[in-house]
Design an enzyme around this catalytic site. Structure first.
Site, PDB file in Angstrom:
ATOM      1  N   ARG A  55     -24.808  33.595  37.154  1.00 21.89           N
ATOM      2  CA  ARG A  55     -25.734  34.403  38.142  1.00 21.89           C
ATOM      3  C   ARG A  55     -25.472  34.078  39.130  1.00 21.89           C
ATOM      4  O   ARG A  55     -25.324  33.940  41.086  1.00 21.89           O
ATOM      5  CB  ARG A  55     -27.593  33.727  38.150  1.00 21.89           C
ATOM      6  CG  ARG A  55     -27.875  34.774  37.289  1.00 21.89           C
ATOM      7  CD  ARG A  55     -29.265  33.822  37.638  1.00 21.89           C
ATOM      8  NE  ARG A  55     -29.828  34.929  36.433  1.00 21.89           N
ATOM      9  CZ  ARG A  55     -31.903  34.834  35.699  1.00 21.89           C
ATOM     10  NH1 ARG A  55     -32.186  33.652  36.951  1.00 21.89           N
ATOM     11  NH2 ARG A  55     -32.132  35.401  35.502  1.00 21.89           N
ATOM     12  N   ARG A  79     -22.905  31.258  47.568  1.00 17.34           N
ATOM     13  CA  ARG A  79     -23.173  30.580  48.615  1.00 17.34           C
ATOM     14  C   ARG A  79     -22.559  29.314  48.953  1.00 17.34           C
ATOM     15  O   ARG A  79     -21.676  29.000  47.978  1.00 17.34           O
ATOM     16  CB  ARG A  79     -24.950  29.869  47.849  1.00 17.34           C
ATOM     17  CG  ARG A  79     -25.989  29.735  49.161  1.00 17.34           C
ATOM     18  CD  ARG A  79     -26.830  28.777  48.308  1.00 17.34           C
ATOM     19  NE  ARG A  79     -26.526  27.463  48.054  1.00 17.34           N
ATOM     20  CZ  ARG A  79     -27.880  26.788  47.372  1.00 17.34           C
ATOM     21  NH1 ARG A  79     -28.875  27.112  46.475  1.00 17.34           N
ATOM     22  NH2 ARG A  79     -27.626  25.901  46.243  1.00 17.34           N
ATOM     23  N   LYS A 133     -35.792  29.612  40.610  1.00 15.79           N
ATOM     24  CA  LYS A 133     -36.816  28.739  41.534  1.00 15.79           C
ATOM     25  C   LYS A 133     -36.998  28.924  42.539  1.00 15.79           C
ATOM     26  O   LYS A 133     -38.400  29.441  42.912  1.00 15.79           O
ATOM     27  CB  LYS A 133     -36.121  27.727  41.592  1.00 15.79           C
ATOM     28  CG  LYS A 133     -36.111  26.815  40.252  1.00 15.79           C
ATOM     29  CD  LYS A 133     -36.289  25.356  40.592  1.00 15.79           C
ATOM     30  CE  LYS A 133     -34.836  24.810  41.247  1.00 15.79           C
ATOM     31  NZ  LYS A 133     -33.259  25.086  40.277  1.00 15.79           N
ATOM     32  N   ARG A 181     -35.255  14.810  40.791  1.00 17.03           N
ATOM     33  CA  ARG A 181     -33.884  15.303  40.040  1.00 17.03           C
ATOM     34  C   ARG A 181     -33.717  14.580  39.390  1.00 17.03           C
ATOM     35  O   ARG A 181     -32.997  14.509  38.702  1.00 17.03           O
ATOM     36  CB  ARG A 181     -32.862  15.937  41.692  1.00 17.03           C
ATOM     37  CG  ARG A 181     -32.968  17.639  41.424  1.00 17.03           C
ATOM     38  CD  ARG A 181     -31.864  17.268  42.484  1.00 17.03           C
ATOM     39  NE  ARG A 181     -31.050  18.785  42.663  1.00 17.03           N
ATOM     40  CZ  ARG A 181     -31.279  19.292  43.356  1.00 17.03           C
ATOM     41  NH1 ARG A 181     -32.401  20.000  44.112  1.00 17.03           N
ATOM     42  NH2 ARG A 181     -30.436  20.609  43.153  1.00 17.03           N
ATOM     43  N   ARG A 197     -22.646  20.633  39.969  1.00 20.90           N
ATOM     44  CA  ARG A 197     -24.611  20.357  39.096  1.00 20.90           C
ATOM     45  C   ARG A 197     -25.118  21.231  38.419  1.00 20.90           C
ATOM     46  O   ARG A 197     -26.324  20.537  38.109  1.00 20.90           O
ATOM     47  CB  ARG A 197     -25.005  21.843  40.221  1.00 20.90           C
ATOM     48  CG  ARG A 197     -24.552  21.284  42.387  1.00 20.90           C
ATOM     49  CD  ARG A 197     -24.500  22.124  43.800  1.00 20.90           C
ATOM     50  NE  ARG A 197     -24.172  22.515  43.551  1.00 20.90           N
ATOM     51  CZ  ARG A 197     -24.337  24.134  43.852  1.00 20.90           C
ATOM     52  NH1 ARG A 197     -25.633  25.335  43.876  1.00 20.90           N
ATOM     53  NH2 ARG A 197     -23.448  25.454  43.526  1.00 20.90           N
TER      54      ARG A 197
HETATM   55  P1  AMP Z   1     -30.330  22.917  45.911  1.00 20.78           P
HETATM   56  O1  AMP Z   1     -30.819  24.618  46.934  1.00 20.78           O
HETATM   57  O2  AMP Z   1     -31.889  22.906  45.372  1.00 20.78           O
HETATM   58  O3  AMP Z   1     -29.736  23.693  44.891  1.00 20.78           O
HETATM   59  O4  AMP Z   1     -29.707  21.888  46.414  1.00 20.78           O
HETATM   60  C1  AMP Z   1     -28.139  21.604  47.070  1.00 20.78           C
HETATM   61  C2  AMP Z   1     -27.967  20.565  47.411  1.00 20.78           C
HETATM   62  O5  AMP Z   1     -28.692  19.508  47.988  1.00 20.78           O
HETATM   63  C3  AMP Z   1     -27.553  20.301  45.536  1.00 20.78           C
HETATM   64  O6  AMP Z   1     -26.811  20.275  44.983  1.00 20.78           O
HETATM   65  C4  AMP Z   1     -27.599  18.631  46.318  1.00 20.78           C
HETATM   66  O7  AMP Z   1     -26.470  18.218  46.220  1.00 20.78           O
HETATM   67  C5  AMP Z   1     -28.542  17.948  47.151  1.00 20.78           C
HETATM   68  N1  AMP Z   1     -30.184  18.016  46.741  1.00 20.78           N
HETATM   69  C6  AMP Z   1     -31.163  18.413  47.199  1.00 20.78           C
HETATM   70  N2  AMP Z   1     -32.648  18.007  46.730  1.00 20.78           N
HETATM   71  C7  AMP Z   1     -31.767  16.397  45.905  1.00 20.78           C
HETATM   72  C8  AMP Z   1     -32.398  16.022  45.540  1.00 20.78           C
HETATM   73  N3  AMP Z   1     -34.073  15.942  45.471  1.00 20.78           N
HETATM   74  N4  AMP Z   1     -32.152  15.123  45.498  1.00 20.78           N
HETATM   75  C9  AMP Z   1     -30.574  14.688  45.811  1.00 20.78           C
HETATM   76  N5  AMP Z   1     -30.188  16.221  46.197  1.00 20.78           N
HETATM   77  C10 AMP Z   1     -30.397  16.934  46.315  1.00 20.78           C
END
Ligand code: AMP
Length: 186
Positions: free
Chosen positions: A126, A132, A15, A91, A143
């Protein structure tokens, strides 16, 4: 009207990479809630302190907090004028419903929700490789579990509204980009 696009897909589906390219190509604004939270953690803000442990464990930050952050960002002039690419939000169904109501209050409409589809085994491999900080084995598993439980139902939710576009996310970055760009046809 400026485009308003949601990019869905499992963590590790590409993404972030595809969003960066779409932003360069179309001049729309990239709003990544993950990036916003990571910036808050790095800056040591109150939000960052609340989010840090949740992110490490692979959990979800509360809908209330996320809806507030996104509504604030979507109210800014650059987004209103140029359009937005939402990455990592919504989400949950609560977030999707809140976003729908927010767009309605602005008198605008979602252009499309694009799902970059990559199978579970491939995204797991991946993510293990990218290393990270929150990519621990437990964090990744949690996740992905939460994605299937909380976020995957949104695919049907957007399909019901005639907004879902599914793109095969396997293959070269360029190929996937052509598919995404073709699917949203900006
Ligand atoms: P990402 O970079 O989108 O994978 O986000 C990293 C982390 O941030 C996720 O694993 C969640 O803990 C938190 N996070 C990001 N976006 C959201 C969202 N829309 N709702 C809840 N938690 C979020």
């Amino acid at each position: 009207m400026a485009p308003r696009i949601i990019v869905l897909g499992r963590q590790g589906a590409g993404k972030g990479t595809q969003c960066a390219r779409l932003v360069t190509e179309y001049g729309i604004k990239h709003v990544s809630t993950g990036d916003m939270l990571r910036a808050a953690v790095a800056a040591g803000t109150e939000l960052g302190k609340q989010a840090e442990q949740i992110m490490k464990s692979g959990g979800l930050v509360s809908d209330e907090i996320m809806n507030g952050i996104v509504a604030e960002r979507l109210s800014e002039d650059d987004v209103i004028e140029n359009g937005v690419l939402l990455d990592g939000y919504p989400r949950t169904t609560n977030q999707a419903e809140t976003l729908e109501a927010f767009f309605a209050s602005q008198g605008v409409e979602l252009t499309a929700a694009v799902n970059i589809d990559v199978p579970l085994e491939e995204v797991t491999a991946r993510m293990m490789a990218r290393g990270r900080e929150d990519d621990t084995e437990e964090g990744i598993a949690e996740r992905l579990r939460l994605y299937e439980e909380q976020t995957a139902p949104l695919l049907a939710w957007f399909a019901e509204r005639g907004k879902l576009v599914v793109v095969d996310g396997l293959g070269e970055e360029d190929e996937v980009f052509s598919r995404v760009a073709g699917a949203i046809a900006l």
